[in-house]
Scaffold this motif. Structure first.
Motif, mmCIF file in Angstrom:
data_model
loop_
_atom_site.group_PDB
_atom_site.id
_atom_site.type_symbol
_atom_site.label_atom_id
_atom_site.label_comp_id
_atom_site.label_asym_id
_atom_site.label_seq_id
_atom_site.Cartn_x
_atom_site.Cartn_y
_atom_site.Cartn_z
ATOM 1 N N LEU A 32 8.315 2.845 8.276
ATOM 2 C CA LEU A 32 7.208 3.802 8.345
ATOM 3 C C LEU A 32 6.658 4.084 6.951
ATOM 4 O O LEU A 32 5.442 4.073 6.726
ATOM 5 C CB LEU A 32 7.698 5.107 8.980
ATOM 6 C CG LEU A 32 6.641 6.205 9.118
ATOM 7 C CD1 LEU A 32 5.719 5.904 10.293
ATOM 8 C CD2 LEU A 32 7.286 7.575 9.298
ATOM 9 N N VAL A 33 7.559 4.315 5.996
ATOM 10 C CA VAL A 33 7.145 4.631 4.630
ATOM 11 C C VAL A 33 6.446 3.448 3.974
ATOM 12 O O VAL A 33 5.467 3.617 3.232
ATOM 13 C CB VAL A 33 8.374 5.076 3.802
ATOM 14 C CG1 VAL A 33 8.036 5.140 2.323
ATOM 15 C CG2 VAL A 33 8.866 6.429 4.285
ATOM 16 N N GLY A 34 6.918 2.237 4.246
ATOM 17 C CA GLY A 34 6.290 1.053 3.672
ATOM 18 C C GLY A 34 4.889 0.812 4.195
ATOM 19 O O GLY A 34 4.075 0.145 3.541
ATOM 20 N N TRP A 35 4.575 1.374 5.360
ATOM 21 C CA TRP A 35 3.265 1.184 5.993
ATOM 22 C C TRP A 35 2.274 2.287 5.644
ATOM 23 O O TRP A 35 1.087 2.039 5.460
ATOM 24 C CB TRP A 35 3.456 1.126 7.508
ATOM 25 C CG TRP A 35 2.211 1.249 8.317
ATOM 26 C CD1 TRP A 35 1.318 0.248 8.634
ATOM 27 C CD2 TRP A 35 1.706 2.443 8.943
ATOM 28 N NE1 TRP A 35 0.307 0.751 9.410
ATOM 29 C CE2 TRP A 35 0.509 2.089 9.613
ATOM 30 C CE3 TRP A 35 2.157 3.760 8.994
ATOM 31 C CZ2 TRP A 35 -0.235 3.024 10.326
ATOM 32 C CZ3 TRP A 35 1.418 4.686 9.702
ATOM 33 C CH2 TRP A 35 0.227 4.311 10.354
ATOM 34 N N ALA A 36 2.746 3.522 5.508
ATOM 35 C CA ALA A 36 1.867 4.701 5.451
ATOM 36 C C ALA A 36 1.318 4.976 4.053
ATOM 37 O O ALA A 36 1.934 4.640 3.042
ATOM 38 C CB ALA A 36 2.610 5.930 5.966
ATOM 39 N N ASN A 37 0.138 5.606 4.021
ATOM 40 C CA ASN A 37 -0.421 6.153 2.776
ATOM 41 C C ASN A 37 0.089 7.564 2.527
ATOM 42 O O ASN A 37 0.237 7.986 1.382
ATOM 43 C CB ASN A 37 -1.953 6.200 2.846
ATOM 44 C CG ASN A 37 -2.584 4.860 3.140
ATOM 45 O OD1 ASN A 37 -3.308 4.715 4.128
ATOM 46 N ND2 ASN A 37 -2.320 3.872 2.309
ATOM 47 N N VAL A 38 0.325 8.305 3.613
ATOM 48 C CA VAL A 38 0.855 9.671 3.542
ATOM 49 C C VAL A 38 2.002 9.787 4.535
ATOM 50 O O VAL A 38 1.872 9.361 5.691
ATOM 51 C CB VAL A 38 -0.219 10.731 3.887
ATOM 52 C CG1 VAL A 38 0.350 12.136 3.726
ATOM 53 C CG2 VAL A 38 -1.446 10.559 3.032
ATOM 54 N N VAL A 39 3.117 10.360 4.088
ATOM 55 C CA VAL A 39 4.276 10.558 4.966
ATOM 56 C C VAL A 39 4.606 12.046 5.009
ATOM 57 O O VAL A 39 4.844 12.668 3.967
ATOM 58 C CB VAL A 39 5.505 9.773 4.470
ATOM 59 C CG1 VAL A 39 6.724 10.096 5.332
ATOM 60 C CG2 VAL A 39 5.236 8.276 4.486
#
Length: 359
Positions: free
Chosen positions: A132-139
């Motif tokens: 998820l973190v590798g994909w997102a701009n904001v977490v």
């Protein structure tokens, strides 16, 4: 319409001892905190969406060619870690009010099978925090404090420098979170409950509907202390420095960045502004970096990359700019309300609702 209005035995208060009724205000305070948290996260994502949507055009004007595929791939991608009450409410609010397309919103939780309603909406729900973190701009971190250290270990190797981590875990302070993540691009709103609590947060409205109520929406304004819940205004500073970091990552020169910020975020005017906005505030370079650094920074250079954790923990040039200019406070308040489709009438400026404790 209150479905429980005539069903006393199904109401939350039923069965509570009379001596414990004085504690019922905590229910309203909790709801107020959730509404404010979702409102501020939504406002932040609205600003990011607006900025990112405009950046390709600005880059094209500066000589860099961008085709439609590049623009489409730059859609804001938002991840939520935690599928509890706050995570669910946040997902629905972002989906409906930013609005973020379902394919650009993902949730990672230990029990994705409980989020069937979100999967039917097209939101990917799974349990893989690092992906998820590798994909997102904001977490957004919507987990329990006890879970956070393990989550940080999981996501740290996949955390890109430009990814913004937005933490709702109030028990973990910013310095500790910075250490756990080895990351500086972190935002963490801090809320303080004050003695004068007035419960107008409602009971049965969903968060999205509540934020369409002008009274509730105004109470969530960054400078408002209405409802007994105050936001530390350092969060607002962190938001704008986060926007600057995005422009820096795109290689946008400082003068174009300022022009962009003025066009996007100071274009909503108060009623007493002169025609054409001649007396309206405008962002300048010295509003964000020290005067000494301004002199040594060539005009065609980009802004430096700012440590958001340091911005929220210490005084900055923008701190002085915000505190000294009530006109800027008013413009940002008008921008906030306008982003939710609510217009402020004369007499509802940020100055009227500012509480010194929010500073």
């Amino acid at each position: 319409m209150d479905l429980l209005e005539d069903l006393e035995s199904l109401k939350f208060e039923y069965g509570i001892q009379e001596e414990d009724f004085s504690w019922l205000y905590l229910q309203g305070r909790y709801r107020g905190l959730v509404i404010k948290a979702c409102a501020h996260a939504t406002f932040f994502c609205k600003l990011l969406h607006k900025l990112r949507d405009t950046l390709p055009e600005k880059l094209t004007n500066s000589g860099e060619s961008l085709d439609e595929t590049t623009v489409a791939s730059d859609e804001l991608k938002v991840g939520i870690i935690g599928g509890g009450h706050l995570g669910k409410q946040l997902a629905l609010t972002l989906l409906q009010l930013v609005p973020i397309p379902a394919e650009s919103l993902r949730i990672s939780t230990r029990r994705p099978e409980t989020l069937d309603e979100f999967q039917k909406l097209g939101i990917q729900c799974f349990y893989h925090n690092s992906n998820l973190v590798g994909w997102a701009n904001v977490v957004f971190l919507c987990c329990l404090p006890s879970q956070l250290p393990h989550i940080c270990v999981e996501i740290q190797p996949s955390l890109e420098e430009v990814c913004i981590v937005y933490s709702f875990v109030a028990a973990i302070p910013i310095p500790r979170l910075k250490l756990l993540l080895n990351h500086t691009n972190i935002l963490r709103p801090q809320y303080q409950c004050v003695a004068d609590f007035v419960n107008f947060w409602g009971t049965n409205k969903d968060i999205t509907s509540a934020l369409q109520d002008p009274t509730i929406l105004r109470a969530t304004c960054p400078y408002s202390s209405a409802g007994g819940i105050v936001l530390n205004i350092k969060w607002l500073e962190g938001v704008f420095y986060a926007l600057l970091n995005i422009c820096t990552a795109k290689g946008l020169p400082q003068l174009q960045v300022l022009q962009l910020l003025n066009e996007l975020f100071l274009s909503v005017h108060a009623e007493d502004c002169e025609e054409g906005g001649a007396n309206c505030p405008q962002f300048e370079i010295r509003d964000f970096i020290s005067r000494f650094y301004v002199k040594s920074l060539p005009q065609k250079r980009i802004f430096p990359c700012f440590d958001l954790t340091a911005v929220q923990l210490s005084e900055t040039p923008f701190s002085q700019c915000l505190s000294a200019s009530t006109a800027l406070q008013d413009h940002l308040t008008y921008l906030y309300c306008d982003s939710f489709g609510i217009s402020l009438n004369k007499g509802h400026s940020s100055v009227d609702s500012t509480d010194s404790t929010s500073q």
